[in-house]
Design a protein around this motif. Structure first.
Motif: not given
Length: 276
Positions: A85-90, A141-158, A192-195
């Motif tokens: 899943y993804a979550q977006f926030a600064p 991209m802005p606000g995507g640090g958590a999601y991109s971070g997880s996918k960057f990690a998955l790419e490195a591990m793969t 995002a709505d509940g943040r």
């Protein structure tokens, strides 16, 4: 010869469901999983589909489904790590616990499953691990640090995994979709709505609310079955590529990572100033 077997996580909707259906249509025995089996009960009505409850953050769930595959079919030919899943926030508005949960599902979950199936693939001398990444695993991209971070990690591990298991006849493949029309977007919007917002990043939230592209939809989005076909190809190819971008949007966005940082920064700065 008995059909090949595949374990797919996150089959309740979207890419996971389409992938289960694609493998079934291709004659595989499919172990389709979701946290709630009610969400995939109809898949269980299809011949050669076994449904299983699986929370990728639960070690006992992982053991149970792998043991069931070995008990009933005595083989594990492919693992598709799709659940995520993804979550977006600064960064300032993202709680550390939320970041931990993002990695728990998107990184540690695939690790649990991969670790569980590899001994059996090594014994068989063959197998394929397909990890669902994203263009967000190549560019952040802005606000995507958590999601991109997880996918960057998955790419490195793969990448590491691919080199580690090559000598055992096992393939490790990254599938990298661009925007896809799925419920993935709905969950991102709900998060995002509940943040609670500080008010310091209203320009980002304006951009987020104006464009579904940030959360996986919008113009150029592809259908889940297109991604599913790519995943099936990865499992069937004798020598699959290390990375398989899916969709025109994915190809264009991946190329953006080769642009000078100054150009990317200028584009983000322009969007921020326009919305500030």
């Amino acid at each position: 010869m008995r059909p090949e077997t595949v374990l797919i996580t996150g089959c309740s909707s979207g890419i996971g469901r389409a992938t289960a259906e694609a493998f079934l249509d291709d004659g595989w025995t499919v172990y389709a999983t979701a946290r709630d089996t009610d969400d995939i009960a109809d898949l269980g009505e299809r011949e050669d589909c076994r449904i299983n409850a699986l929370d990728v953050t639960d070690d006992s769930d992982v053991r149970n489904v792998v043991n069931r595959m070995l008990r009933q079919d005595d083989r594990i030919d492919c693992l598709v790590n799709n659940a995520g899943y993804a979550q977006f926030a600064p960064t300032e508005e993202l709680e550390t616990e939320e970041l931990e949960q993002q990695f728990e599902v998107n990184v540690y979950g695939p690790h649990r499953l991969t670790k569980a199936v590899l001994p059996h693939m090594r014994e068989a001398g063959e197998g394929t691990v397909v990890n669902l990444s994203s263009v967000a695993g190549r560019i952040s991209m802005p606000g995507g640090g958590a999601y991109s971070g997880s996918k960057f990690a998955l790419e490195a591990m793969t990448d590491a995994l691919r080199w580690e298991v090559e000598g055992h006849g096992i393939d490790a493949v990254l599938v990298e979709p661009g925007p896809v029309e799925t419920k993935f977007t709905e969950r991102a919007n709900e998060e995002a709505d509940g943040r609670e917002r500080t008010g310091a990043y209203d320009w980002f939230w304006s951009l987020f609310e104006d464009s579904d592209t940030l959360a996986g939809g919008g113009p150029g989005a592809i259908q889940p079955d297109v991604v599913a076909d790519c995943i099936l190809d990865a499992a069937n190819l004798t020598d699959p590529p290390a990375r398989m971008p899916v969709g025109t949007g994915a190809g264009l966005l991946v190329k953006a990572r080769f642009l000078p940082d100054s150009l990317v920064d200028a584009a983000i700065r322009f969007a921020r100033n326009r919305l500030a």
